[in-house]
Design an enzyme around this catalytic site. Structure first.
Site, PDB file in Angstrom:
ATOM      1  N   SER A  69       0.837  -1.190   0.000  1.00 22.95           N
ATOM      2  CA  SER A  69       0.000   0.000   0.000  1.00 22.95           C
ATOM      3  C   SER A  69       0.882   1.254   0.000  1.00 22.95           C
ATOM      4  CB  SER A  69      -0.946  -0.055   1.201  1.00 22.95           C
ATOM      5  OG  SER A  69      -2.034   0.821   1.039  1.00 22.95           O
ATOM      6  N   ASP A 182      -5.405  -3.928  -2.681  1.00 24.52           N
ATOM      7  CA  ASP A 182      -4.422  -3.520  -1.675  1.00 24.52           C
ATOM      8  C   ASP A 182      -3.650  -4.701  -1.090  1.00 24.52           C
ATOM      9  OD1 ASP A 182      -3.194  -2.472   0.738  1.00 24.52           O
ATOM     10  OD2 ASP A 182      -4.593  -0.804   0.615  1.00 24.52           O
TER      11      ASP A 182
END
Length: 305
Positions: A69, A182
């Site tokens: 991320s 993610d």
């Protein structure tokens, strides 16, 4: 001539017979190869830059770096040759519109194509095989739940976009027939990947969940808080591969607190400085003599692995 050769042979034999065996050379423990594993947190990931700033100022060598991320952006920038100071400046100047654009669809409210333009300016190299140090980026296969590791070769843009595609907000990224979201959904902190990249000592940088008194005020903050709760239940999966965990104190800041960039950099710096004595033990380097004020100061953000 024969006499000369004979005399030469005689003295050569004499030296050989009287020569002592060479003393075995003492080899101390091999110098550690330090790897950094950077967790996610969207805007709060700016704190990673503070950690890197201190490590560079103090001469702490980093041999490999991995991120998920927001941590993947910082990891890629550092691996490409950007300094911690450069990353901090870019992070403090960044705003949501620099990396994302609102676009309503059934699979997300935001698209991340703008991120490539931002990365092109920040990164000094754009392919894994060109990086100054080994780099790893983790995304998550939305259909299988498996972690998808990117390393060694290929451009970094799609992997980073995928690793930052927060579910429900960003649209998933299509890659090789897979639908990626993610990386923190499958790997909160890529400590194992940092070790696989060659690190013998792994420092994990964990951005802790919001403090209990921080009340969500919109649907995205609610979803973010739910994911933080779930991830807190699986910390063992990455702590077991970590030799040291650094936790910058960003507990009072929301995921979109870009305006608080300088405070987050300072939080990263404080947490990194608290970790220096332990890291210097690994490296066998002396600890500078601290002033009484420093010795009495608290050491926030440092937790055992």
């Amino acid at each position: 001539m024969r006499a000369v050769r004979a005399v030469s042979s005689f003295f050569s034999a004499l030296r050989s017979s009287g020569q002592k065996a060479a003393a075995p050379r003492f080899e101390g423990p091999a110098a550690p190869r330090i790897g950094l594993a950077l967790g996610g947190g969207f805007a709060r990931g700016i704190a990673h830059a503070g950690v890197l700033k201190v490590f560079q100022q103090e001469g702490i060598p980093i041999h490999a770096i991995a991120g998920v991320s927001a941590g993947s952006i910082v990891a890629a920038a550092f691996a490409s040759g950007a300094s911690g100071e450069e990353i901090a400046r870019a992070g403090c100047a960044m705003r949501f519109a620099d990396v994302a654009r609102w676009s309503l669809s059934r699979t997300g409210f935001v698209v991340s194509e703008r991120m490539q333009r931002f990365l092109t300016k920040l990164l000094k190299r754009h392919r894994f095989e060109e990086m100054a140090i080994p780099l790893g980026v983790v995304a998550t296969d939305l259909l299988t739940g498996e972690a998808v590791d990117f390393r060694d070769s290929g451009d970094v843009f799609v992997p980073i976009r995928a690793s930052c595609s927060y579910p429900g907000m960003f649209r998933p990224v299509h890659w090789n027939g897979r639908l990626l979201v993610d990386g923190a959904m499958s790997t909160e902190i890529p400590a194992l990947l940092a070790r696989q990249l060659g690190a013998t000592r792994v420092i994990s940088v964990h951005l802790p969940a919001l403090a209990p008194n921080v009340v969500p005020t919109n649907v995205f903050q609610v979803v973010n808080r739910c994911f933080q709760i779930m991830q807190s239940r699986s910390e063992h999966s990455w702590r077991v591969h970590s030799d040291l965990v650094i936790s910058p104190n960003v507990r009072g800041l929301q995921w979109d607190a870009f305006a608080s960039g300088p405070d987050m950099v300072k939080a990263g710096e404080a947490a990194a400085r608290a970790a220096l004595p332990r890291i210097r033990e690994w490296l066998g380097t002396p600890e500078p003599v601290a002033s009484p004020a420093v010795l009495a100061a608290p050491t926030p953000g440092l937790t055992p692995a």
